[in-house]
Scaffold this motif. Structure first.
Motif, mmCIF file in Angstrom:
data_model
loop_
_atom_site.group_PDB
_atom_site.id
_atom_site.type_symbol
_atom_site.label_atom_id
_atom_site.label_comp_id
_atom_site.label_asym_id
_atom_site.label_seq_id
_atom_site.Cartn_x
_atom_site.Cartn_y
_atom_site.Cartn_z
ATOM 1 N N ILE A 180 12.595 -88.612 -35.252
ATOM 2 C CA ILE A 180 11.692 -88.174 -34.188
ATOM 3 C C ILE A 180 10.288 -88.091 -34.771
ATOM 4 C CG2 ILE A 180 11.016 -86.291 -32.642
ATOM 5 C CD1 ILE A 180 13.525 -87.435 -31.645
ATOM 6 N N GLU A 181 9.329 -88.697 -34.078
ATOM 7 C CA GLU A 181 7.920 -88.577 -34.451
ATOM 8 C C GLU A 181 7.226 -87.868 -33.292
ATOM 9 O OE1 GLU A 181 6.183 -91.902 -36.706
ATOM 10 O OE2 GLU A 181 4.606 -91.881 -35.172
ATOM 11 N N THR A 182 7.125 -86.550 -33.395
ATOM 12 C CA THR A 182 6.702 -85.767 -32.236
ATOM 13 C C THR A 182 5.235 -85.374 -32.308
ATOM 14 O OG1 THR A 182 7.294 -83.902 -30.815
ATOM 15 C CG2 THR A 182 7.373 -83.501 -33.196
ATOM 16 N N MET A 183 4.575 -85.399 -31.155
ATOM 17 C CA MET A 183 3.218 -84.880 -31.036
ATOM 18 C C MET A 183 3.323 -83.369 -30.911
ATOM 19 S SD MET A 183 1.650 -87.833 -28.549
ATOM 20 C CE MET A 183 3.146 -88.743 -28.157
ATOM 21 N N LEU A 184 2.970 -82.677 -31.987
ATOM 22 C CA LEU A 184 3.260 -81.253 -32.090
ATOM 23 C C LEU A 184 2.201 -80.382 -31.447
ATOM 24 C CD1 LEU A 184 5.397 -79.342 -33.335
ATOM 25 C CD2 LEU A 184 3.887 -79.149 -35.317
ATOM 26 N N SER A 185 0.970 -80.473 -31.927
ATOM 27 C CA SER A 185 -0.106 -79.615 -31.416
ATOM 28 C C SER A 185 -1.431 -80.070 -32.004
ATOM 29 C CB SER A 185 0.137 -78.146 -31.792
ATOM 30 O OG SER A 185 -0.056 -77.951 -33.189
ATOM 31 N N ARG A 186 -2.512 -79.492 -31.498
ATOM 32 C CA ARG A 186 -3.809 -79.622 -32.147
ATOM 33 C C ARG A 186 -3.772 -78.834 -33.456
ATOM 34 N NH1 ARG A 186 -6.654 -76.242 -29.644
ATOM 35 N NH2 ARG A 186 -8.675 -76.899 -30.459
ATOM 36 N N VAL A 187 -4.656 -79.175 -34.376
ATOM 37 C CA VAL A 187 -4.771 -78.388 -35.605
ATOM 38 C C VAL A 187 -5.270 -76.985 -35.282
ATOM 39 C CG1 VAL A 187 -5.992 -78.194 -37.810
ATOM 40 C CG2 VAL A 187 -5.057 -80.396 -37.080
ATOM 41 N N GLY A 188 -6.173 -76.893 -34.305
ATOM 42 C CA GLY A 188 -6.602 -75.576 -33.847
ATOM 43 C C GLY A 188 -7.973 -75.143 -34.330
ATOM 44 N N VAL A 189 -8.790 -76.071 -34.818
ATOM 45 C CA VAL A 189 -10.155 -75.738 -35.205
ATOM 46 C C VAL A 189 -11.011 -75.663 -33.943
ATOM 47 C CG1 VAL A 189 -12.170 -76.401 -36.552
ATOM 48 C CG2 VAL A 189 -9.868 -76.906 -37.416
ATOM 49 N N ASN A 190 -11.730 -74.560 -33.786
ATOM 50 C CA ASN A 190 -12.575 -74.351 -32.611
ATOM 51 C C ASN A 190 -14.018 -74.662 -32.977
ATOM 52 O OD1 ASN A 190 -13.885 -73.525 -30.311
ATOM 53 N ND2 ASN A 190 -12.838 -71.546 -30.168
ATOM 54 N N SER A 191 -14.615 -75.651 -32.331
ATOM 55 C CA SER A 191 -15.996 -76.030 -32.645
ATOM 56 C C SER A 191 -16.982 -74.889 -32.419
ATOM 57 C CB SER A 191 -16.413 -77.251 -31.820
ATOM 58 O OG SER A 191 -16.345 -76.970 -30.431
ATOM 59 N N ALA A 192 -16.652 -73.969 -31.512
ATOM 60 C CA ALA A 192 -17.542 -72.837 -31.216
ATOM 61 C C ALA A 192 -17.690 -71.899 -32.414
ATOM 62 C CB ALA A 192 -17.024 -72.059 -30.008
ATOM 63 N N ASP A 193 -16.770 -71.986 -33.373
ATOM 64 C CA ASP A 193 -16.876 -71.162 -34.580
ATOM 65 C C ASP A 193 -17.886 -71.726 -35.572
ATOM 66 O OD1 ASP A 193 -14.915 -69.471 -33.590
ATOM 67 O OD2 ASP A 193 -13.284 -70.514 -34.624
ATOM 68 N N PHE A 194 -18.368 -72.940 -35.324
ATOM 69 C CA PHE A 194 -19.267 -73.602 -36.262
ATOM 70 C C PHE A 194 -20.610 -73.985 -35.640
ATOM 71 C CE2 PHE A 194 -14.934 -74.241 -37.596
ATOM 72 C CZ PHE A 194 -14.966 -74.064 -38.970
ATOM 73 N N PHE A 195 -20.674 -74.040 -34.323
ATOM 74 C CA PHE A 195 -21.898 -74.433 -33.633
ATOM 75 C C PHE A 195 -22.198 -73.424 -32.525
ATOM 76 C CE2 PHE A 195 -20.076 -78.316 -35.344
ATOM 77 C CZ PHE A 195 -21.175 -78.978 -35.885
ATOM 78 N N SER A 196 -23.465 -73.088 -32.363
ATOM 79 C CA SER A 196 -23.852 -72.205 -31.267
ATOM 80 C C SER A 196 -23.695 -72.931 -29.947
ATOM 81 C CB SER A 196 -25.301 -71.751 -31.446
ATOM 82 O OG SER A 196 -26.186 -72.850 -31.242
ATOM 83 N N ALA A 197 -23.727 -72.184 -28.863
ATOM 84 C CA ALA A 197 -23.591 -72.795 -27.539
ATOM 85 C C ALA A 197 -24.706 -73.798 -27.281
ATOM 86 C CB ALA A 197 -23.586 -71.711 -26.467
ATOM 87 N N GLU A 198 -25.910 -73.465 -27.733
ATOM 88 C CA GLU A 198 -27.043 -74.363 -27.522
ATOM 89 C C GLU A 198 -26.895 -75.628 -28.369
ATOM 90 O OE1 GLU A 198 -30.442 -75.695 -25.699
ATOM 91 O OE2 GLU A 198 -29.258 -73.906 -25.241
ATOM 92 N N GLU A 199 -26.465 -75.464 -29.614
ATOM 93 C CA GLU A 199 -26.240 -76.628 -30.479
ATOM 94 C C GLU A 199 -25.159 -77.533 -29.899
ATOM 95 O OE1 GLU A 199 -27.167 -74.993 -34.989
ATOM 96 O OE2 GLU A 199 -25.265 -74.456 -34.017
ATOM 97 N N ALA A 200 -24.069 -76.919 -29.441
ATOM 98 C CA ALA A 200 -22.971 -77.695 -28.870
ATOM 99 C C ALA A 200 -23.426 -78.469 -27.639
ATOM 100 C CB ALA A 200 -21.812 -76.782 -28.517
ATOM 101 N N LYS A 201 -24.215 -77.823 -26.798
ATOM 102 C CA LYS A 201 -24.723 -78.484 -25.589
ATOM 103 C C LYS A 201 -25.561 -79.705 -25.948
ATOM 104 C CE LYS A 201 -27.572 -77.646 -21.477
ATOM 105 N NZ LYS A 201 -28.397 -76.637 -20.755
ATOM 106 N N ASN A 202 -26.434 -79.558 -26.933
ATOM 107 C CA ASN A 202 -27.294 -80.676 -27.338
ATOM 108 C C ASN A 202 -26.476 -81.812 -27.950
ATOM 109 O OD1 ASN A 202 -29.594 -79.321 -26.482
ATOM 110 N ND2 ASN A 202 -29.989 -78.400 -28.493
ATOM 111 N N ILE A 203 -25.492 -81.450 -28.752
ATOM 112 C CA ILE A 203 -24.641 -82.471 -29.374
ATOM 113 C C ILE A 203 -23.845 -83.223 -28.316
ATOM 114 C CG2 ILE A 203 -22.615 -82.816 -30.841
ATOM 115 C CD1 ILE A 203 -23.673 -80.471 -32.562
ATOM 116 N N ASN A 204 -23.267 -82.495 -27.370
ATOM 117 C CA ASN A 204 -22.486 -83.133 -26.313
ATOM 118 C C ASN A 204 -23.342 -84.089 -25.487
ATOM 119 O OD1 ASN A 204 -19.988 -81.909 -26.913
ATOM 120 N ND2 ASN A 204 -20.576 -80.045 -25.816
#
Length: 491
Positions: A180-204
């Motif tokens: 079985i080669e199963t798709m288990l889950s995301r790793v779980g890293v949250n981008s909000a822990d590394f970028f501010s809301a304003e930074e994230a908005k500009n990057i997106n």
């Protein structure tokens, strides 16, 4: 003019016939007798599904490569876990709640809910595809019903993952599945822990306005630098691997192997998609248990549609930096009327030619792709197609002659048969082979090729593939002896 038209048609037909793989001849009497027994299922005007069920239940099936962990557990298992937690079910929303409520909608324990047959049957129709089309009732569109199920059981799906993996393993062993080669889950890293809301908005915004691979690469370089300079990113990946290794203990045996894909969800903001992909690639490099990276969620979602090419360019960037990391992508899980016609022209093409996918999950819209003939050649030489007949029929309404299986088979594109979400669909890999046989009647030799494809095109190491294939050889010898004996006993 008419002669030229007829000549072109004949050339096209001969092209497809020429591309049909020639089945291997039976190697021994047992294999020949097993093939003849299989053909007995088609002697009447309709396939003998009961005999096919018996045949494929016993047949070694190699691997299941398009497999979602949370979607492969049955509702009944999730309800047991809810009960173990002492949680409840809200009888208005049928969602899991952790405490009793005094609201107008009663919250019931699992035992109380099951005791009420009407409520229990209602829950089954919402948490899975059960009884969707066998009686009249209020219902969502089938694709919505399918994808909504994950929202119901997601609060409990990762609570007993070690137990869930063992349930999947036991089910696999019971139906003669080796891998079985199963798709288990995301790793779980949250981008909000590394970028501010304003930074994230500009990057997106910048990512969505990038029009070339080069522009995307420059932006992804900057994001990657931020993560490379912050040890919390690697710590999160390491934590994911440590937890996975703990959950995996005791899963692999002499006769069974399980490996994992991680993934990004294609319906969120670009920065988070890339964060999930990058952390997924790092996870593959950190542990032999994680063997590939994917991208999931409804392909016809508005965000997924608008950002599709951007997502493929993210894979392209990561492939250039980490070429040793395998990639299997959901692509072409679309059909006419589901999206605008322009969206059917390029999804599989970009998944292969931009993202460099080594396997394509679904690939249903191949006939609509603008470069479909060149794409078939590309796939035949460089990738495999994961065929999921049950979910394609339910989600897309595509089955029988409308399904592109026959195109892929005629052209000689490597095919693997898989389940997708067997808990939601309430079936198993045996059922997928029964559907394949009863609808398309490939030869027994061709079916064996698909079984071996499921190991050849897996993301196992060469040594692991060789081990599983040797096991398959032995299992087929036993199976064909048993089927040969059965054939002699049938009148």
């Amino acid at each position: 003019m008419r002669y030229l038209k007829h000549l072109s048609l004949l050339l096209l037909l001969s092209f497809f016939v020429g591309c049909t793989p020639t089945p291997n001849l039976p190697r021994n009497n047992d294999e020949s007798t097993t093939s003849a027994l299989y053909e007995r299922s088609f002697e009447a005007h309709f396939p003998n599904v009961a005999l096919l069920n018996l045949f494929f239940t016993q047949m070694p099936k190699g691997g299941d490569l398009h497999h979602h962990y949370s979607g492969s557990l049955y509702v009944e298992t999730y309800l047991e876990w809810v009960k173990n937690k002492g949680w409840f079910i809200d009888t208005c929303s049928f969602k899991i709640v952790k405490t009793k409520s005094n609201e107008a909608c009663k919250t019931l324990s699992v035992d109380e809910l099951i005791a009420n047959n009407t409520l229990y049957r209602k829950l089954l129709t919402l948490w899975s595809d059960k009884d969707f089309d066998n009686h009249s009732h209020e219902q969502l569109p089938p694709d919505s019903n399918f994808f909504n199920t994950f929202g119901y059981f997601s609060p409990i799906s990762d609570q007993y993952m070690d137990v869930g993996l063992n349930i999947i393993k036991e089910r696999a062993l019971n139906e003669n599945v080796s891998y079985i080669e199963t798709m288990l889950s995301r790793v779980g890293v949250n981008s909000a822990d590394f970028f501010s809301a304003e930074e994230a908005k500009n990057i997106n915004n910048a990512l969505r306005h990038a029009t070339t691979q080069e522009e995307v690469n420059v932006l992804l370089d900057r994001i990657s630098t931020v993560y490379a300079q912050n040890s919390a990113f690697e710590t999160k990946v390491a934590s994911f691997i440590k937890e996975l290794e703990k959950r995996h203990e005791g899963i692999d045996t002499a006769s069974f192997t399980m490996r994992y894909q991680t993934y990004a969800t294609r319906v969120v903001e670009p920065l988070q998609v890339y964060t999930d992909l990058l952390s997924g690639y790092k996870a593959v490099l950190s542990s032999p248990l994680v063997v590939g990276v994917n991208i999931v969620a409804p392909e016809n979602n508005t965000v997924a549609i608008n950002d599709y090419t951007l997502h493929m360019r993210m894979f392209n960037y990561l492939a250039s930096h980490y070429p040793q990391v395998p990639r299997s992508l959901h692509a072409g899980e679309l059909t006419i009327g589901m999206v605008e016609p322009k969206e059917l022209l390029f999804h599989i093409t970009q998944a292969r030619k931009i993202a460099g996918a080594q396997r394509i999950g679904h690939g249903v819209d191949i006939a609509y792709e603008k470069e479909s003939l060149a794409l078939l050649k590309e796939l035949k030489e460089h990738a495999a197609i994961e065929i999921n007949l049950t979910s394609n029929e339910f989600i897309l309404g595509v089955s029988g002659k409308e399904h592109p299986y026959s195109i892929y088979a005629a052209y000689g594109v490597p095919i693997v048969i898989s389940t997708d979400d067997s808990g939601v669909s309430r079936d198993n890999l045996t059922h997928e082979y029964v559907l394949l046989a009863s609808r398309y009647h490939p030869s027994y030799a061709t079916i064996k090729t698909y079984v071996y494809n499921s190991i050849d095109y897996s993301f196992l190491t060469p040594a692991e593939k060789a081990k599983v294939k040797m096991q398959l050889d032995k299992k087929f010898e036993v199976f064909e002896k048993e089927m040969s004996a059965l054939a002699k006993s049938l009148k």
